[in-house]
Every structure is written in structure tokens, then in C-alpha cells.
Design an enzyme around this catalytic site. Sequence first.
Site, short mmCIF file in Angstrom:
data_model
loop_
_atom_site.label_atom_id
_atom_site.label_comp_id
_atom_site.label_asym_id
_atom_site.label_seq_id
_atom_site.Cartn_x
_atom_site.Cartn_y
_atom_site.Cartn_z
N THR A 196 0.82 -1.22 0.00
CA THR A 196 0.00 0.00 0.00
C THR A 196 0.85 1.27 0.00
O THR A 196 0.30 2.37 -0.06
CB THR A 196 -0.89 0.07 1.26
OG1 THR A 196 -0.03 -0.02 2.40
CG2 THR A 196 -1.90 -1.06 1.27
N LYS A 197 2.16 1.13 0.09
CA LYS A 197 3.00 2.32 0.11
C LYS A 197 3.34 2.76 -1.31
O LYS A 197 3.19 2.00 -2.27
CB LYS A 197 4.29 2.04 0.90
CG LYS A 197 4.04 1.58 2.35
CD LYS A 197 3.33 2.63 3.19
CE LYS A 197 3.53 2.46 4.68
NZ LYS A 197 2.55 1.56 5.34
N LEU A 198 3.83 3.98 -1.41
CA LEU A 198 4.20 4.56 -2.70
C LEU A 198 5.07 3.61 -3.53
O LEU A 198 4.81 3.35 -4.69
CB LEU A 198 4.97 5.86 -2.40
CG LEU A 198 5.71 6.52 -3.55
CD1 LEU A 198 4.73 7.24 -4.46
CD2 LEU A 198 6.74 7.49 -3.02
#
Length: 374
Positions: A196-198
Amino acid sequence: MQSTPHKQVDVSHEEERLFVTQSFLPPLEEYQAMVAQIWESGRLTNNGPFLKQFEASLRAFCSNELVNAVNNGTIALQIMIEALGVEGEVITTPFSYVATSSSLKWQNCQPVFADIDPNTYNLDPAKIESCITENTTAILATHVFGSPCDVEAIGAIAEKHGLILMYDAAHAFGVSYKGRPLVNYGHASILSFHATKLFHSIEGGAIITNKKEHFDRCVYMRNFGHHGEEAFQGKGINGKLSEFHAAMGVLNFKYLDQIMLPRKQAWLFYYDSFNEDSRVKLQHVLDDTVQNHSYFSLLFDNESQMLKVREALHKENVFPRRYFYPSLNTLPYANASCPVAEDIASRILCIPIHSSIELESQEKVVSIIRRELS
Ligand SMILES: *Cc1c(COP(=O)(O)O)cnc(C)c1O
């Protein structure tokens, strides 16, 4: 030259649902070719060639040789806390993901919550000193949504009181402040490469240190303390990143521009839509910051207004997230009052942003929010 990133196929036939984020997926054939290499070598984990390549890319990207990749951001936090010898009371932020304070607790440290700045949502330097006691050994602050903490003021406090200074930089991949990668401020920082992170390696994380001694300890600790086959260097845990995960990290580095640039466009669209709208407030970011545009938050006047907007978005298949709620000082193992953090946590919402979000979807999000506020 490069094939286009894999487009996700909608098999549901339902109306498309828009989540707060969506993982970037590189071209499947390229990942498959890497998996084929893993099959051929028979090396699935344990400091294999993709892990080494991923770490080399991370070190270049962070302009720091002392970077250790591990299997998630939470283990990165725990190893960082352990490797730097942190114990006793640690001053930390109530406005972060729960992993920031739960990993302190897991390490048998006592999180002491100092309140946040109402504009940047980061630990307020002016609130730190009154929390320092004879048992305080460290500070752990989060660069919320990738926006830099006041690293100079916090650094000066840490130095004055001889405290270890750690940053949870899970949101800050690619951010620089005053011309320097943000992860290089303080004694150590962690990154998360969760899906879910960049920027992601499916699951993954890294510890960034500025002392060879700390770096070496992390190297041993992430591998049970092994120093060769039969000798051990202190205690350890299993923090190893597998070759499958490292390969995803290596491949995503190749597509970094395609991950970051569309996101900046999307961020700017929201910014232009809301910057002059007095009914919502945007996060303040310090001057001299190169941002990564990983999140877009809106602060509403009160909780009921935020909930009304969220419900309207839900009805139209848009799923924002309450980052971060509840304020961590209200968790069962904490007992502190942080009125600013509790107030911000009650009325903030992060709206959908990712590298393949369509302008049309963003227009829909903006118009629903505007409609609910009018
Ligand atoms: C995601 C996140 C973590 C945890 O990272 P994982 O890789 O999911 O374990 C820690 N801190 C913050 C602020 C995060 O957002």
C-alpha cells in the site's frame, strides 16, 4: 524500449471501486522472467542476488551505504530500536500508524506521547522537552504523509539531552529536505515497502543508519545474529527479505518514474481543487522539501462533517481512509492527553491517490466532497 505496466483487468463487472491507494504492478512478463531466474538458481532467500541488487539500488537512491533491507517496515522499526540500544522511555508521536508505538511497546520501551503540530501533523518540537525524564533514552518521530518533521529543532533537542533520534520514514520514500534525502536525518530511519506504500516490494522495509556500528548490528540481527554458520553475534530475529520480494523491489525501481510522476499530477489536481477552499485544510509542508505525493489529506471543520463526506463517498464506491484514527495516545497501553492529535485524528481523511488514478475518478471525488460541504 520498456513495455507498459500491467493493466488490471476488471473481472467483477460491478461499478469500479476506488480505494485510497492501489499497488503499482510492473509488467507481468518481466516479473515472470525474474521468477524464472530464481527457479534456475534455486536461491529463494538468504541474501540472494536480487536482495543484493535491491539493496544496491536503495543505497544509491538514499545516497547512503548503510542501508539494510528487511521483510517489512515493522521489523525494521523493531530492529532499529534494538540495534541502537534504545530502552526505557521513548518520546513519540500520537499521530502515526499503530506500528510506530506498538513496536516500541514490543521492544519493552515505554512510548511517551508528545503532542503534534496542528499544521504539519508531525511531532511538535515545543512539546518534547517537558516529556523528558531521567528514563528517556530516545525520540521516535514519524514524517507524516511524507512531510518532513522539523528535523533541525528535533535534532537540536536530541543533541542537547543526549537522546537517540529515530524517524519512522515509512511514508517518506524519495522525499528530500534541504537537498538531502530525508531518511538521512537523525541517527536512523526506517522505510516500508508494503504493497500500500508509494514504492513497494509486496512486503518489505529498510533500516537506514548513519553509523557503521549500527549498520553491522542490523545485518546480524535481521539474520538471527548469525556470524557465519556456527557463531552468533548477539541476539537476532528473522528479518530476511526473500528473493521474490527483492525482485519486485528491483523491478519497481526500473519503473520509478511511472510510479512517481502520475502521482504528482494527481496530487496537483487535488491541490488545485482544494487549496483555496476554506472549508477544508491541507497539510502544511516545510519549505525546501521535495515531496513524494504519496498521500492527500483533507482536514474538515469537525468530525461529523468528515463522517458525512465519508458516507457520501462510500455510497458512490469511493473508499477514503481515516489516516490516522484513533490517536495513538488513546490506545489501551497509553495514558497521555494529546488534545491536538486527538482533534486532528477525529476529522482528517485521506482521499484516493495512486499512479494510475484517472482524472475522471478524481473529478468525481472532488465533486462529491464539494457537494457535501455546500
Ligand atoms: C506502513 C507503516 C508502518 C509499517 O510498515 P509495514 O511494512 O506495513 O510493516 C510503520 N509506520 C508507518 C507510519 C506506516 O505507515
